[in-house]
Every structure is written in C-alpha cells, then in structure tokens.
Design a protein around this motif. Structure first.
Motif, PDB file in Angstrom:
ATOM      1  N   GLU A 158       2.456   2.102  16.182  1.00  0.00           N
ATOM      2  CA  GLU A 158       2.986   1.308  15.057  1.00  0.00           C
ATOM      3  C   GLU A 158       3.483   2.178  13.917  1.00  0.00           C
ATOM      4  O   GLU A 158       4.199   1.706  13.037  1.00  0.00           O
ATOM      5  CB  GLU A 158       1.903   0.317  14.567  1.00  0.00           C
ATOM      6  CG  GLU A 158       0.817   0.896  13.663  1.00  0.00           C
ATOM      7  CD  GLU A 158      -0.266   1.707  14.416  1.00  0.00           C
ATOM      8  OE1 GLU A 158      -0.145   1.869  15.650  1.00  0.00           O
ATOM      9  OE2 GLU A 158      -1.211   2.191  13.764  1.00  0.00           O
ATOM     10  N   LEU A 159       3.083   3.465  13.931  1.00  0.00           N
ATOM     11  CA  LEU A 159       3.516   4.361  12.853  1.00  0.00           C
ATOM     12  C   LEU A 159       4.845   5.045  13.175  1.00  0.00           C
ATOM     13  O   LEU A 159       5.380   5.786  12.359  1.00  0.00           O
ATOM     14  CB  LEU A 159       2.438   5.433  12.593  1.00  0.00           C
ATOM     15  CG  LEU A 159       1.088   4.929  12.068  1.00  0.00           C
ATOM     16  CD1 LEU A 159       0.056   6.053  12.062  1.00  0.00           C
ATOM     17  CD2 LEU A 159       1.245   4.338  10.666  1.00  0.00           C
ATOM     18  N   ILE A 160       5.339   4.787  14.367  1.00  0.00           N
ATOM     19  CA  ILE A 160       6.556   5.484  14.809  1.00  0.00           C
ATOM     20  C   ILE A 160       7.727   4.505  14.896  1.00  0.00           C
ATOM     21  O   ILE A 160       7.593   3.408  15.423  1.00  0.00           O
ATOM     22  CB  ILE A 160       6.315   6.165  16.178  1.00  0.00           C
ATOM     23  CG1 ILE A 160       5.234   7.249  16.027  1.00  0.00           C
ATOM     24  CG2 ILE A 160       7.600   6.794  16.720  1.00  0.00           C
ATOM     25  CD1 ILE A 160       4.679   7.751  17.334  1.00  0.00           C
ATOM     26  N   GLY A 161       8.850   4.939  14.333  1.00  0.00           N
ATOM     27  CA  GLY A 161      10.052   4.099  14.342  1.00  0.00           C
ATOM     28  C   GLY A 161      10.292   3.501  12.977  1.00  0.00           C
ATOM     29  O   GLY A 161      10.157   4.183  11.969  1.00  0.00           O
ATOM     30  N   THR A 162      10.626   2.216  12.944  1.00  0.00           N
ATOM     31  CA  THR A 162      10.847   1.551  11.667  1.00  0.00           C
ATOM     32  C   THR A 162       9.529   0.925  11.215  1.00  0.00           C
ATOM     33  O   THR A 162       8.994   0.046  11.879  1.00  0.00           O
ATOM     34  CB  THR A 162      11.925   0.459  11.815  1.00  0.00           C
ATOM     35  OG1 THR A 162      13.113   1.101  12.293  1.00  0.00           O
ATOM     36  CG2 THR A 162      12.212  -0.211  10.485  1.00  0.00           C
ATOM     37  N   VAL A 163       9.011   1.423  10.095  1.00  0.00           N
ATOM     38  CA  VAL A 163       7.725   0.931   9.603  1.00  0.00           C
ATOM     39  C   VAL A 163       7.980   0.090   8.352  1.00  0.00           C
ATOM     40  O   VAL A 163       8.365   0.614   7.306  1.00  0.00           O
ATOM     41  CB  VAL A 163       6.768   2.107   9.279  1.00  0.00           C
ATOM     42  CG1 VAL A 163       5.408   1.580   8.836  1.00  0.00           C
ATOM     43  CG2 VAL A 163       6.626   3.034  10.491  1.00  0.00           C
ATOM     44  N   SER A 164       7.814  -1.221   8.508  1.00  0.00           N
ATOM     45  CA  SER A 164       8.048  -2.116   7.371  1.00  0.00           C
ATOM     46  C   SER A 164       6.718  -2.484   6.736  1.00  0.00           C
ATOM     47  O   SER A 164       5.835  -3.015   7.407  1.00  0.00           O
ATOM     48  CB  SER A 164       8.741  -3.398   7.832  1.00  0.00           C
ATOM     49  OG  SER A 164       9.983  -3.070   8.398  1.00  0.00           O
ATOM     50  N   ILE A 165       6.594  -2.209   5.451  1.00  0.00           N
ATOM     51  CA  ILE A 165       5.366  -2.528   4.726  1.00  0.00           C
ATOM     52  C   ILE A 165       5.691  -3.591   3.683  1.00  0.00           C
ATOM     53  O   ILE A 165       6.555  -3.370   2.835  1.00  0.00           O
ATOM     54  CB  ILE A 165       4.798  -1.264   4.046  1.00  0.00           C
ATOM     55  CG1 ILE A 165       4.456  -0.210   5.103  1.00  0.00           C
ATOM     56  CG2 ILE A 165       3.579  -1.605   3.187  1.00  0.00           C
ATOM     57  CD1 ILE A 165       3.991   1.113   4.544  1.00  0.00           C
ATOM     58  N   PRO A 166       5.022  -4.729   3.760  1.00  0.00           N
ATOM     59  CA  PRO A 166       5.271  -5.762   2.743  1.00  0.00           C
ATOM     60  C   PRO A 166       5.070  -5.191   1.342  1.00  0.00           C
ATOM     61  O   PRO A 166       4.083  -4.487   1.093  1.00  0.00           O
ATOM     62  CB  PRO A 166       4.216  -6.837   3.046  1.00  0.00           C
ATOM     63  CG  PRO A 166       3.824  -6.597   4.475  1.00  0.00           C
ATOM     64  CD  PRO A 166       3.983  -5.139   4.726  1.00  0.00           C
ATOM     65  N   GLY A 167       6.015  -5.455   0.474  1.00  0.00           N
ATOM     66  CA  GLY A 167       5.900  -4.931  -0.890  1.00  0.00           C
ATOM     67  C   GLY A 167       6.746  -3.682  -1.106  1.00  0.00           C
ATOM     68  O   GLY A 167       6.945  -3.246  -2.233  1.00  0.00           O
ATOM     69  N   ILE A 168       7.197  -3.094  -0.016  1.00  0.00           N
ATOM     70  CA  ILE A 168       8.096  -1.936  -0.146  1.00  0.00           C
ATOM     71  C   ILE A 168       9.458  -2.364   0.408  1.00  0.00           C
ATOM     72  O   ILE A 168       9.566  -2.759   1.577  1.00  0.00           O
ATOM     73  CB  ILE A 168       7.558  -0.693   0.604  1.00  0.00           C
ATOM     74  CG1 ILE A 168       6.174  -0.307   0.055  1.00  0.00           C
ATOM     75  CG2 ILE A 168       8.544   0.474   0.482  1.00  0.00           C
ATOM     76  CD1 ILE A 168       5.551   0.916   0.700  1.00  0.00           C
ATOM     77  N   THR A 169      10.476  -2.304  -0.456  1.00  0.00           N
ATOM     78  CA  THR A 169      11.782  -2.866  -0.100  1.00  0.00           C
ATOM     79  C   THR A 169      12.395  -2.220   1.142  1.00  0.00           C
ATOM     80  O   THR A 169      12.755  -2.905   2.091  1.00  0.00           O
ATOM     81  CB  THR A 169      12.764  -2.711  -1.292  1.00  0.00           C
ATOM     82  OG1 THR A 169      11.996  -2.632  -2.493  1.00  0.00           O
ATOM     83  CG2 THR A 169      13.711  -3.874  -1.366  1.00  0.00           C
ATOM     84  N   GLU A 170      12.489  -0.911   1.112  1.00  0.00           N
ATOM     85  CA  GLU A 170      13.119  -0.205   2.228  1.00  0.00           C
ATOM     86  C   GLU A 170      12.070   0.184   3.277  1.00  0.00           C
ATOM     87  O   GLU A 170      11.076   0.810   2.930  1.00  0.00           O
ATOM     88  CB  GLU A 170      13.792   1.074   1.713  1.00  0.00           C
ATOM     89  CG  GLU A 170      15.086   0.835   0.952  1.00  0.00           C
ATOM     90  CD  GLU A 170      16.208   0.345   1.869  1.00  0.00           C
ATOM     91  OE1 GLU A 170      16.440   0.985   2.915  1.00  0.00           O
ATOM     92  OE2 GLU A 170      16.820  -0.692   1.532  1.00  0.00           O
ATOM     93  N   PRO A 171      12.280  -0.164   4.546  1.00  0.00           N
ATOM     94  CA  PRO A 171      11.316   0.308   5.552  1.00  0.00           C
ATOM     95  C   PRO A 171      11.388   1.831   5.724  1.00  0.00           C
ATOM     96  O   PRO A 171      12.405   2.444   5.415  1.00  0.00           O
ATOM     97  CB  PRO A 171      11.762  -0.398   6.833  1.00  0.00           C
ATOM     98  CG  PRO A 171      13.116  -0.925   6.578  1.00  0.00           C
ATOM     99  CD  PRO A 171      13.337  -0.986   5.101  1.00  0.00           C
ATOM    100  N   PHE A 172      10.284   2.405   6.168  1.00  0.00           N
ATOM    101  CA  PHE A 172      10.279   3.848   6.445  1.00  0.00           C
ATOM    102  C   PHE A 172      10.756   4.073   7.867  1.00  0.00           C
ATOM    103  O   PHE A 172      10.477   3.286   8.763  1.00  0.00           O
ATOM    104  CB  PHE A 172       8.875   4.422   6.295  1.00  0.00           C
ATOM    105  CG  PHE A 172       8.336   4.337   4.900  1.00  0.00           C
ATOM    106  CD1 PHE A 172       8.770   5.225   3.923  1.00  0.00           C
ATOM    107  CD2 PHE A 172       7.398   3.369   4.553  1.00  0.00           C
ATOM    108  CE1 PHE A 172       8.284   5.143   2.622  1.00  0.00           C
ATOM    109  CE2 PHE A 172       6.906   3.282   3.264  1.00  0.00           C
ATOM    110  CZ  PHE A 172       7.350   4.167   2.293  1.00  0.00           C
ATOM    111  N   HIS A 173      11.496   5.161   8.063  1.00  0.00           N
ATOM    112  CA  HIS A 173      11.922   5.516   9.415  1.00  0.00           C
ATOM    113  C   HIS A 173      11.217   6.808   9.809  1.00  0.00           C
ATOM    114  O   HIS A 173      11.385   7.830   9.162  1.00  0.00           O
ATOM    115  CB  HIS A 173      13.435   5.657   9.479  1.00  0.00           C
ATOM    116  CG  HIS A 173      14.146   4.390   9.107  1.00  0.00           C
ATOM    117  ND1 HIS A 173      14.212   3.304   9.963  1.00  0.00           N
ATOM    118  CD2 HIS A 173      14.747   4.014   7.959  1.00  0.00           C
ATOM    119  CE1 HIS A 173      14.849   2.315   9.347  1.00  0.00           C
ATOM    120  NE2 HIS A 173      15.181   2.713   8.127  1.00  0.00           N
ATOM    121  N   THR A 174      10.403   6.715  10.833  1.00  0.00           N
ATOM    122  CA  THR A 174       9.657   7.896  11.268  1.00  0.00           C
ATOM    123  C   THR A 174       9.918   8.116  12.760  1.00  0.00           C
ATOM    124  O   THR A 174      10.449   7.239  13.441  1.00  0.00           O
ATOM    125  CB  THR A 174       8.135   7.698  11.085  1.00  0.00           C
ATOM    126  OG1 THR A 174       7.709   6.697  12.020  1.00  0.00           O
ATOM    127  CG2 THR A 174       7.780   7.250   9.681  1.00  0.00           C
TER     128      THR A 174
END
Ligand SMILES: [Zn+2]
Length: 431
Positions: free
Chosen positions: A137-153
């Motif tokens: 779940e930490l790899i790829g597009t990580v969308s966290i509610p409350g953070i506008t832009e998802p992280f890409h890992t």
C-alpha cells in the motif's frame, strides 16, 4: 511474558494510560518550579481547556545538573497535591535509550525513546525486503485524506526509506519491550523521537516510519519527527513558516491515516520538541489541530530556567547579583557550555555584552535583554541563548542558587507562570 496483554490490539492497550489531546512538556531544571508551572495549566483549565502537564527532563540535563529523576517526581507530586490538580499528569524520561533508561524506570510514566542515532544505520537486508513486501500500500499512488496531492512512490523509494529508518524503529522496539518487561504493558506513555538528527522527515517518510512502528507493535501515543527549519534553544523558529505549516498539517493527516490503517492508538499525536519559544509557528500549530481535531504535545524545557533568572533579576538586590554572576560565569565558560548544544544554538559573540557591562545593569536592563519579547529593542537573542545553555553554572552554585530561588519565590514563580501561560499555552492551545 504476560499472556493476556499481548492479545490486546494496540488501540486498546493505549486506553490503559492514555495521554489526553492537549499536553505540554515542562522542563524544570532545578525541580523548584513545578507548582508555578502547574499554575499555568490551572489557568488553562479556568479558561475552559484541559492541557495536562508532563514534566520532562533528559538524561543530558540530569547529568549536567547532577540530579535524579526521582527528584522531579517528588517535586511534581508535591505540586499536584498542593494545587489539587485532578486531571492526569506525567513524568517524561526524555530522550532515553537502553543505556540510560534505568534510573528513569521507577519515577517516570512517559518515555521518549530516542533512536536518532540509529537513523541511517542499515537494517538487516532481509528485514528491509520483508518490510517492503509487507507494505504494497506504500508503493505507487498513495492518497491520504487531508492531503490534496497524492504521493507517488516506487519500490526503490520505500526501500531507501526503510534502509534509513528501519534499524532505528527496531531499536525503539527493543527499548519498548524492555520497558514493558520492567513496568508492565500499558503503564506508561511511549513516544518515539527522531528530532535530534540532520534532516527533517517528510510526511510520506513519516507514514512509512509509522508503518514500521506498527509492525514492531509499539503502541506509540506521540511521535516527534524533525520538522523543517531550525529549532534553536530558547529563541524563535528560523525557517520557512509557511512550509512548516503545510508539513505540520500533512503530518497530522499521515498520522490519522496510519492510525486507521495500522491500528496504532487513536490518540497518537505529534510531539513538537520545540527547544522552547517557537512563537512564530504557534499559530499554525493551533490552527492545524483545531481545524483537524488532532491533538498535540508541545515540549518545552529551558524556557522555565530562563524565567528563574528573569525572576531573580527582576527582584533586584541579591537576586539581581546572582543573575549577573550566572551571566559572568556563562560568559567566561561559553565554549564549554555551548559544546553539547552546538547544533541547536546560534550565538553571535559580537552581540554578547561583557560581564563588566552587565554588572552595571539595572533590573530592568537585565530583564529587557533576557525576556523573550521581540518587540523590545533591548532583547538580545545571543545573550538569551548563552544563558539558556548556562544552567550548569547555577548547578555549580548549588545551595546558594536554590536559596536565591526560594527567597525570591514570588518574583520567580510569577514569571514562570506568566511565561508558560501567556507565551506558550495561550497561543498553542487556546488561540
Ligand atoms: Zn527532542
């Protein structure tokens, strides 16, 4: 060891000794201000908000002063009794590790597991691999509610972060399990601190660290990352306050996400090792916790010791003489005193008045130079930082210093309480 406790989910274990939403870490170098500090928490209570006190004192501070954690316990308990405080309160073994924790075991019920030294030390390659495999779940597009832009890992990124932090988290696990063995599960609040290291942790790194902490089954209630910017001792924040504010909010979101995803204790919150007096970021901390419903632990320490000196100086007479003597000695031994704090102070030697000059000062001049009031042109951040690290001088004075505190108690306590309430509790918690 104790069978039934290990079957409890981490969220429930934390209910046994649960740090409330708002808490303030108050250092008390000479164990004489617990009552004055608690009075500031009482004022918050009168204003309608519970902010619980946590008396923190690191091993380094105990060593410099020659004090024992049991003395802090005695002072805190006495203050609680005297003022009739009925809400929780804690004693924090601040920045301990396996080598230093033992004398804190009995008196403390809050432990700040310092694993900064292990950051960057490689973990077992197989452990890193297993961690990455366990957390797709930490790899790829990580969308966290409350953070506008998802992280890409990607896998390389997560592997690199694990390489940097996994050994440190495993070390925290070792300290945590030692504490469980000695104190029993759920009988203390565990914090993990990573602030005394070189580079700040990004919110996505924080999320990965929390995943590893959950894997280690450490029911942490507070985590102290290193934030962006400089947190010098006793003076204001230096850095990009807007970036701090953004990252602080993202850290809150990462924590909420990790609590839901990994079953960490629901009261898990950020611990800000402020080094005291980070006034210019207090409003953004307040706004972030109020708008998200998060909690926060604000750790201060040396600000109280400086108020002791201010209180002595303000009282005049013998008190002022002692304050001047502390300055003289601190000035004469500035290199030795600054060495252990080199990375967290920024003194301009050209701005330090000579002791001879200070000897001629009135109470008002001394107080104006030292009190953290940036609107006062006489305020001197270099002098303040030097005195901040100068508590060893007072420790060496021994009884003479403590007697001075006692005979000037009114002036000292008034400054300690006012500082803690007006300059810290009010802006951070009450707004
Ligand atoms: Zn710290």
């Amino acid at each position: 060891m104790i069978g039934w406790t290990t079957t409890l989910p981490m969220g429930e274990m934390s209910l046994m000794k649960q740090l409330p939403r708002f808490s303030i870490g108050v250092g008390d170098r000479f164990a004489h201000q617990a009552k004055a500090q608690l009075a500031a928490c009482m004022m918050a209570k009168d204003a309608g908000l519970e902010v619980v006190p946590v008396w923190n004192k690191s091993n380094r501070e105990h060593n410099i002063i020659g004090s024992e954690p049991s003395q802090t316990r005695k002072a805190a308990d006495a203050a609680i009794r005297e003022l009739g405080w009925t809400a929780p309160y804690y004693l924090d073994a601040d920045h301990i590790n396996l080598g230093t924790v033992d004398r804190f075991l009995a008196p403390c019920d809050f432990f700040t597991l310092d694993v900064a030294e292990m950051i960057g030390k490689p973990a077992d390659a197989a452990d890193v691999k297993a961690f990455v495999a366990r957390h797709p779940e930490l790899i790829g597009t990580v969308s966290i509610p409350g953070i506008t832009e998802p992280f890409h890992t990607d896998e390389t990124f997560v592997t690199n972060v694990a390489n940097k932090f996994l050994a440190a988290v495993q070390d925290a696990g070792k300290i945590y399990r030692y504490l469980v063995e000695k104190k029993g599960e759920g009988n203390f609040v565990p914090e993990v601190s990573m602030d005394e290291t070189d580079s700040p942790q990004t919110p996505v790194e924080l999320l990965i660290i929390l995943a590893a902490i959950a894997d280690e089954k450490i029911p942490i209630q507070t985590i102290a990352p290193k934030f962006t910017g400089r947190f010098n001792k006793g003076v204001d924040y230096v850095g990009d306050a807007a970036q701090f504010s953004r990252e602080f909010r993202e850290d809150i979101a990462a924590i909420a996400f990790a609590v839901a995803k990994y079953g960490l204790p629901a009261n898990l919150k950020l611990s800000v090792h402020s080094g005291s007096d980070k006034f210019s970021i207090y409003k953004s901390i307040h706004d972030a916790v109020i708008s998200t419903g998060a909690g926060v632990h604000l750790k201060t320490a040396g600000t109280t010791w400086l108020e002791e000196i201010i209180g002595l100086a303000e009282a005049g007479g013998q008190g002022l003489e002692i304050a001047k003597e502390v300055y003289r000695e601190a000035y004469d031994h500035r290199e030795e005193l600054c060495a252990p704090y080199a990375t967290v102070i920024d003194i301009d030697p050209a701005k330090l008045p000579t002791p001879v000059e200070v000897d001629g000062w009135t109470s008002e001049q001394f107080v104006s130079a030292l009190r953290h009031d940036q609107s006062n042109p006489a305020y001197n951040a270099s002098l303040r930082q030097l005195l901040h690290v100068g508590f060893k001088v007072a420790a060496k004075m021994g009884d003479r210093y403590l007697k001075a505190l006692e005979s000037n108690e009114e002036s000292v306590a008034r400054n300690v309480t006012t500082n803690l309430f007006d300059r810290h509790i009010r802006p951070v918690f009450l707004g």
